[in-house]
Design an enzyme around this catalytic site. Sequence first.
Site, PDB file in Angstrom:
ATOM      1  CG  ASP A   1      -2.049  -1.009   1.089  1.00  0.00           C
ATOM      2  OD1 ASP A   1      -2.288  -1.470  -0.035  1.00  0.00           O
ATOM      3  OD2 ASP A   1      -2.691  -1.315   2.109  1.00  0.00           O
TER       4      ASP A   1
ATOM      5  CG  ASP B   1      -1.861   3.851   3.298  1.00  0.00           C
ATOM      6  OD1 ASP B   1      -1.363   2.704   3.278  1.00  0.00           O
ATOM      7  OD2 ASP B   1      -3.087   4.051   3.303  1.00  0.00           O
TER       8      ASP B   1
ATOM      9  CD1 TRP C   1     -10.423  -0.550   2.114  1.00  0.00           C
ATOM     10  CD2 TRP C   1     -11.682  -1.836   3.464  1.00  0.00           C
ATOM     11  NE1 TRP C   1      -9.675  -0.845   3.231  1.00  0.00           N
ATOM     12  CE2 TRP C   1     -10.418  -1.634   4.076  1.00  0.00           C
ATOM     13  CE3 TRP C   1     -12.631  -2.614   4.118  1.00  0.00           C
ATOM     14  CZ2 TRP C   1     -10.093  -2.158   5.315  1.00  0.00           C
ATOM     15  CZ3 TRP C   1     -12.288  -3.158   5.367  1.00  0.00           C
ATOM     16  CH2 TRP C   1     -11.039  -2.919   5.952  1.00  0.00           C
TER      17      TRP C   1
ATOM     18  CD  GLU D   1      -7.876  -6.423  -0.775  1.00  0.00           C
ATOM     19  OE1 GLU D   1      -9.064  -6.261  -0.464  1.00  0.00           O
ATOM     20  OE2 GLU D   1      -6.937  -5.857  -0.203  1.00  0.00           O
ATOM     21  CG  ASP D   2      -6.530  -8.179   3.078  1.00  0.00           C
ATOM     22  OD1 ASP D   2      -7.742  -8.348   2.831  1.00  0.00           O
ATOM     23  OD2 ASP D   2      -6.132  -7.503   4.042  1.00  0.00           O
TER      24      ASP D   2
ATOM     25  CG  MET E   1      -1.601   3.126   7.478  1.00  0.00           C
ATOM     26  SD  MET E   1      -2.667   1.712   7.744  1.00  0.00           S
ATOM     27  CE  MET E   1      -3.750   1.966   6.384  1.00  0.00           C
TER      28      MET E   1
ATOM     29  CG  HIS F   1      -6.255   7.291   4.047  1.00  0.00           C
ATOM     30  ND1 HIS F   1      -7.261   6.657   3.361  1.00  0.00           N
ATOM     31  CD2 HIS F   1      -5.407   6.304   4.428  1.00  0.00           C
ATOM     32  CE1 HIS F   1      -7.024   5.357   3.319  1.00  0.00           C
ATOM     33  NE2 HIS F   1      -5.909   5.109   3.970  1.00  0.00           N
TER      34      HIS F   1
ATOM     35  NE  ARG G   1     -13.679   2.361   3.747  1.00  0.00           N
ATOM     36  CZ  ARG G   1     -13.019   1.727   4.713  1.00  0.00           C
ATOM     37  NH1 ARG G   1     -11.716   1.757   4.775  1.00  0.00           N
ATOM     38  NH2 ARG G   1     -13.662   1.050   5.639  1.00  0.00           N
TER      39      ARG G   1
HETATM   40  C1  BGN Z   1     -10.530  -6.896   7.540  1.00  0.00           C
HETATM   41  C2  BGN Z   1     -10.667  -6.859   6.027  1.00  0.00           C
HETATM   42  C3  BGN Z   1      -9.295  -6.905   5.403  1.00  0.00           C
HETATM   43  C4  BGN Z   1      -8.421  -5.790   5.990  1.00  0.00           C
HETATM   44  C5  BGN Z   1      -8.392  -5.902   7.482  1.00  0.00           C
HETATM   45  C6  BGN Z   1      -7.551  -4.842   8.156  1.00  0.00           C
HETATM   46  C7  BGN Z   1     -12.744  -7.879   5.176  1.00  0.00           C
HETATM   47  C8  BGN Z   1     -13.443  -9.162   4.743  1.00  0.00           C
HETATM   48  C9  BGN Z   1     -14.752  -9.344   5.411  1.00  0.00           C
HETATM   49  C10 BGN Z   1     -14.669 -10.134   6.690  1.00  0.00           C
HETATM   50  N1  BGN Z   1     -11.479  -8.003   5.599  1.00  0.00           N
HETATM   51  O1  BGN Z   1     -11.799  -6.799   8.128  1.00  0.00           O
HETATM   52  O2  BGN Z   1      -9.396  -6.776   4.010  1.00  0.00           O
HETATM   53  O3  BGN Z   1      -7.092  -5.860   5.499  1.00  0.00           O
HETATM   54  O4  BGN Z   1      -9.720  -5.841   7.994  1.00  0.00           O
HETATM   55  O5  BGN Z   1      -7.991  -3.550   7.907  1.00  0.00           O
HETATM   56  O6  BGN Z   1     -13.338  -6.825   5.131  1.00  0.00           O
END
Ligand code: BGN
Length: 300
Positions: free
Chosen positions: A139, A141, A201, A204-205, A231, A234, A236
Amino acid sequence: MRPGQFHCYRDVLNDVRETPPFKGKIGGTGPLDVDFKINVSIDKIILENLNITFGGHSKPKNCTALQKIAIIIPFRNRELHLTYWLFYMHPFLQKQQGDYGIYVVEQHGQSMFNRAKLMNIGYTEAVKDYDYNCFIFSDVDIIPMNLKNLYRCSKYPKHMAHSLDKFNFRLPYKTLFGGIVAFTKEQYLNINGFSNSFWGWGGEDDELYQRVVAAGMIIERAPQNISKAKMMTHMRDPGNERNQKNVPLISKAKFKMHEDGLSSLEYLLISFTRHRLYTKITVDIGKPDDSVKHSLGGSV
Ligand code: BGN
């Protein structure tokens, strides 16, 4: 490697020592001051980093690095954050004797942001550009607070943002795999990259983590104290609102990963520009409906 030239001493792919002897010729003992109030400008950064070549590349002078590192940064409308990132990270990466290039992947237009797809595009464009074997997806930031936090790939995919000020330097949940991750080329190909299906948002991670596990790998994290990072706060970003439609996709990773990822990536390259401190790749990646059409074989 030319005769008489040495490998950079702590840079053996798949055998990275996380606690190198930083005193002495590398300079710096570890902790770094990271402050987002100081004045920064691109011109000042250029003057302070004269060894960077066009496109934001640098490699160590007195040794040969085994890891060639592409740093991929997904981007839209975050100029100030990018300037701070470049200000802190170019000196940091050079001190770590990195052979690296910076790729800022910008989503064109106003449609919903797709961080993961931009990561896949960064990978795809970077491999055409140079013989990279390590990819750090970051990222814009997040800035590390310790020089010992090695920006290198490792035996397993590495999570590098597990000790953030935002979370009081603790891991909020065990499978968090966001912010900054490092993959060797083999590791990334092995999971077919990120999913292209996460718009807006969140998640994906988490899905990426599931891919890693489904491919039989584990993740690595360096010790919490050397991985502290700051970090930039900011609001959203417009066009990147939390998207609840992402939630059910996470658990489907192991069934979908081979058809949704690098192998199904589609985008339109708008520009590929070498700036003084980074390479900017601007792309049209479509919008959520396009990918639905795609995953249903174009039948709707
Ligand atoms: C989680 C997010 C992640 C994010 C982290 C930290 C979701 C999926 C739905 C359960 N996951 O809640 O993507 O990296 O917070 O901010 O929203």
